[in-house]
Design a protein around this motif. Sequence first.
Motif, PDB file in Angstrom:
ATOM      1  N   THR A  31      33.102 -14.387 -47.114  1.00 32.54           N
ATOM      2  CA  THR A  31      32.477 -15.454 -47.894  1.00 32.54           C
ATOM      3  C   THR A  31      33.185 -15.739 -49.218  1.00 32.54           C
ATOM      4  O   THR A  31      32.742 -16.598 -49.962  1.00 32.54           O
ATOM      5  CB  THR A  31      30.998 -15.116 -48.184  1.00 32.54           C
ATOM      6  N   ARG A  32      34.263 -15.028 -49.500  1.00 33.29           N
ATOM      7  CA  ARG A  32      35.002 -15.225 -50.751  1.00 33.29           C
ATOM      8  C   ARG A  32      36.495 -15.112 -50.497  1.00 33.29           C
ATOM      9  O   ARG A  32      36.909 -14.445 -49.549  1.00 33.29           O
ATOM     10  CB  ARG A  32      34.595 -14.169 -51.776  1.00 33.29           C
ATOM     11  N   GLU A  33      37.300 -15.722 -51.366  1.00 29.59           N
ATOM     12  CA  GLU A  33      38.756 -15.664 -51.190  1.00 29.59           C
ATOM     13  C   GLU A  33      39.364 -14.418 -51.807  1.00 29.59           C
ATOM     14  O   GLU A  33      40.560 -14.178 -51.693  1.00 29.59           O
ATOM     15  CB  GLU A  33      39.424 -16.919 -51.759  1.00 29.59           C
ATOM     16  N   LYS A  34      38.531 -13.602 -52.433  1.00 25.97           N
ATOM     17  CA  LYS A  34      39.019 -12.361 -53.044  1.00 25.97           C
ATOM     18  C   LYS A  34      38.104 -11.215 -52.641  1.00 25.97           C
ATOM     19  O   LYS A  34      36.969 -11.426 -52.223  1.00 25.97           O
ATOM     20  CB  LYS A  34      39.093 -12.499 -54.561  1.00 25.97           C
ATOM     21  N   LEU A  35      38.600 -10.015 -52.776  1.00 26.77           N
ATOM     22  CA  LEU A  35      37.837  -8.831 -52.408  1.00 26.77           C
ATOM     23  C   LEU A  35      37.384  -8.137 -53.688  1.00 26.77           C
ATOM     24  O   LEU A  35      38.194  -7.869 -54.569  1.00 26.77           O
ATOM     25  CB  LEU A  35      38.714  -7.900 -51.574  1.00 26.77           C
ATOM     26  N   GLY A  36      36.103  -7.894 -53.797  1.00 32.71           N
ATOM     27  CA  GLY A  36      35.559  -7.171 -54.934  1.00 32.71           C
ATOM     28  C   GLY A  36      35.219  -8.060 -56.106  1.00 32.71           C
ATOM     29  O   GLY A  36      35.424  -9.267 -56.088  1.00 32.71           O
ATOM     30  N   GLU A  37      34.679  -7.430 -57.127  1.00 29.52           N
ATOM     31  CA  GLU A  37      34.289  -8.113 -58.361  1.00 29.52           C
ATOM     32  C   GLU A  37      35.363  -7.882 -59.411  1.00 29.52           C
ATOM     33  O   GLU A  37      36.160  -6.973 -59.312  1.00 29.52           O
ATOM     34  CB  GLU A  37      32.950  -7.551 -58.860  1.00 29.52           C
ATOM     35  N   GLY A  38      35.345  -8.698 -60.435  1.00 27.31           N
ATOM     36  CA  GLY A  38      36.259  -8.467 -61.550  1.00 27.31           C
ATOM     37  C   GLY A  38      37.486  -9.350 -61.478  1.00 27.31           C
ATOM     38  O   GLY A  38      37.399 -10.533 -61.171  1.00 27.31           O
ATOM     39  N   ASP A  39      38.610  -8.769 -61.747  1.00 29.23           N
ATOM     40  CA  ASP A  39      39.878  -9.480 -61.877  1.00 29.23           C
ATOM     41  C   ASP A  39      40.201 -10.302 -60.631  1.00 29.23           C
ATOM     42  O   ASP A  39      40.320  -9.754 -59.535  1.00 29.23           O
ATOM     43  CB  ASP A  39      40.988  -8.458 -62.145  1.00 29.23           C
ATOM     44  N   ASP A  40      40.333 -11.620 -60.799  1.00 25.01           N
ATOM     45  CA  ASP A  40      40.599 -12.515 -59.663  1.00 25.01           C
ATOM     46  C   ASP A  40      41.939 -12.233 -59.005  1.00 25.01           C
ATOM     47  O   ASP A  40      42.043 -12.243 -57.770  1.00 25.01           O
ATOM     48  CB  ASP A  40      40.551 -13.979 -60.108  1.00 25.01           C
ATOM     49  N   ASP A  41      42.976 -11.988 -59.806  1.00 25.82           N
ATOM     50  CA  ASP A  41      44.302 -11.736 -59.239  1.00 25.82           C
ATOM     51  C   ASP A  41      44.306 -10.462 -58.397  1.00 25.82           C
ATOM     52  O   ASP A  41      44.850 -10.435 -57.294  1.00 25.82           O
ATOM     53  CB  ASP A  41      45.361 -11.639 -60.342  1.00 25.82           C
ATOM     54  N   LEU A  42      43.677  -9.414 -58.917  1.00 25.81           N
ATOM     55  CA  LEU A  42      43.580  -8.164 -58.159  1.00 25.81           C
ATOM     56  C   LEU A  42      42.774  -8.379 -56.885  1.00 25.81           C
ATOM     57  O   LEU A  42      43.148  -7.892 -55.816  1.00 25.81           O
ATOM     58  CB  LEU A  42      42.954  -7.060 -59.013  1.00 25.81           C
ATOM     59  N   GLY A  43      41.683  -9.123 -56.984  1.00 29.29           N
ATOM     60  CA  GLY A  43      40.858  -9.389 -55.804  1.00 29.29           C
ATOM     61  C   GLY A  43      41.626 -10.105 -54.707  1.00 29.29           C
ATOM     62  O   GLY A  43      41.445  -9.819 -53.525  1.00 29.29           O
ATOM     63  N   LYS A  44      42.511 -11.012 -55.079  1.00 29.52           N
ATOM     64  CA  LYS A  44      43.338 -11.728 -54.089  1.00 29.52           C
ATOM     65  C   LYS A  44      44.381 -10.799 -53.482  1.00 29.52           C
ATOM     66  O   LYS A  44      44.656 -10.865 -52.281  1.00 29.52           O
ATOM     67  CB  LYS A  44      43.979 -12.949 -54.731  1.00 29.52           C
ATOM     68  N   ILE A  45      44.942  -9.931 -54.292  1.00 26.97           N
ATOM     69  CA  ILE A  45      45.907  -8.942 -53.779  1.00 26.97           C
ATOM     70  C   ILE A  45      45.210  -8.008 -52.791  1.00 26.97           C
ATOM     71  O   ILE A  45      45.742  -7.715 -51.709  1.00 26.97           O
ATOM     72  CB  ILE A  45      46.536  -8.148 -54.940  1.00 26.97           C
ATOM     73  N   LEU A  46      44.002  -7.561 -53.143  1.00 22.01           N
ATOM     74  CA  LEU A  46      43.256  -6.659 -52.255  1.00 22.01           C
ATOM     75  C   LEU A  46      42.886  -7.355 -50.943  1.00 22.01           C
ATOM     76  O   LEU A  46      42.931  -6.737 -49.875  1.00 22.01           O
ATOM     77  CB  LEU A  46      42.000  -6.140 -52.953  1.00 22.01           C
ATOM     78  N   MET A  47      42.527  -8.637 -51.002  1.00 22.10           N
ATOM     79  CA  MET A  47      42.206  -9.377 -49.780  1.00 22.10           C
ATOM     80  C   MET A  47      43.436  -9.464 -48.884  1.00 22.10           C
ATOM     81  O   MET A  47      43.348  -9.281 -47.665  1.00 22.10           O
ATOM     82  CB  MET A  47      41.676 -10.770 -50.111  1.00 22.10           C
ATOM     83  N   ASN A  48      44.597  -9.732 -49.473  1.00 22.98           N
ATOM     84  CA  ASN A  48      45.831  -9.769 -48.688  1.00 22.98           C
ATOM     85  C   ASN A  48      46.101  -8.406 -48.050  1.00 22.98           C
ATOM     86  O   ASN A  48      46.455  -8.334 -46.869  1.00 22.98           O
ATOM     87  CB  ASN A  48      47.002 -10.200 -49.566  1.00 22.98           C
ATOM     88  N   GLU A  49      45.929  -7.338 -48.814  1.00 20.86           N
ATOM     89  CA  GLU A  49      46.124  -5.990 -48.268  1.00 20.86           C
ATOM     90  C   GLU A  49      45.139  -5.715 -47.132  1.00 20.86           C
ATOM     91  O   GLU A  49      45.497  -5.070 -46.146  1.00 20.86           O
ATOM     92  CB  GLU A  49      45.980  -4.931 -49.356  1.00 20.86           C
ATOM     93  N   TYR A  50      43.914  -6.207 -47.274  1.00 22.68           N
ATOM     94  CA  TYR A  50      42.925  -6.023 -46.212  1.00 22.68           C
ATOM     95  C   TYR A  50      43.441  -6.626 -44.905  1.00 22.68           C
ATOM     96  O   TYR A  50      43.385  -5.992 -43.853  1.00 22.68           O
ATOM     97  CB  TYR A  50      41.589  -6.662 -46.613  1.00 22.68           C
ATOM     98  N   PHE A  51      43.943  -7.858 -44.970  1.00 20.37           N
ATOM     99  CA  PHE A  51      44.453  -8.505 -43.760  1.00 20.37           C
ATOM    100  C   PHE A  51      45.708  -7.811 -43.228  1.00 20.37           C
ATOM    101  O   PHE A  51      45.906  -7.729 -42.017  1.00 20.37           O
ATOM    102  CB  PHE A  51      44.707  -9.996 -44.002  1.00 20.37           C
ATOM    103  N   GLU A  52      46.562  -7.288 -44.114  1.00 18.29           N
ATOM    104  CA  GLU A  52      47.730  -6.531 -43.670  1.00 18.29           C
ATOM    105  C   GLU A  52      47.301  -5.302 -42.870  1.00 18.29           C
ATOM    106  O   GLU A  52      47.832  -5.032 -41.790  1.00 18.29           O
ATOM    107  CB  GLU A  52      48.573  -6.081 -44.868  1.00 18.29           C
ATOM    108  N   VAL A  53      46.350  -4.556 -43.419  1.00 14.71           N
ATOM    109  CA  VAL A  53      45.862  -3.346 -42.738  1.00 14.71           C
ATOM    110  C   VAL A  53      45.163  -3.720 -41.432  1.00 14.71           C
ATOM    111  O   VAL A  53      45.359  -3.064 -40.410  1.00 14.71           O
ATOM    112  CB  VAL A  53      44.933  -2.534 -43.666  1.00 14.71           C
ATOM    113  N   LEU A  54      44.374  -4.764 -41.453  1.00 14.81           N
ATOM    114  CA  LEU A  54      43.682  -5.208 -40.242  1.00 14.81           C
ATOM    115  C   LEU A  54      44.686  -5.541 -39.144  1.00 14.81           C
ATOM    116  O   LEU A  54      44.484  -5.212 -37.976  1.00 14.81           O
ATOM    117  CB  LEU A  54      42.794  -6.414 -40.555  1.00 14.81           C
TER     118      LEU A  54
END
Length: 190
Positions: free
Chosen positions: A87-110
Amino acid sequence: MKEIDCRGLPYLKIIREIKKYFNSIGEGEAIVIVNSELGRSNVLRYAAHKGYQLDEENEENRFLIKIEKRGCLEVEDEGEIFSILITREKLGEGDDDLGKILMNEYFEVLNEYDKLPKEILFLNSAVKLFHKDSMAMEEIRLLYKKGVNLLINDTSLEHYNLTDQITFGEITSMYDMVVAMKRAKKLIRL
């Protein structure tokens, strides 16, 4: 015995090297060399998940992990079908840039995971992951090529003016998304 030297490699590259070797053989063994406690714990967790036999030897600044593949079965139930709701373009709360990096890592691991979801549903600002500048776009495209059904909410796309950006996946109504959520045996929400 095969030696897989993973010193200095990040987690995903370590796992890719191990998978590459063990997917290429029926049975066999290898010594994996890592130089960090984090690398060691990730290798042990991955190999245990696969049901491989493990033995390890620790030296100063170096971990030697012997992995044996002998008629192993994965611990995970292969019959379980799951879907993911994002439901969001980023993972987690807080820093938007970090959240986008984490979302990308999530898809890499998936993408590296052996058991892929049946469907991924994109609602609300998660549709921004399909924007041409999204760092996760190629990882999502790879999941699509592997057969994962991507359902992208039409109302969300219209709200963010992204309908023209969609080049893969299926644009669907909320009704279709609710049907997909109900039929999922397990729904993971990010």
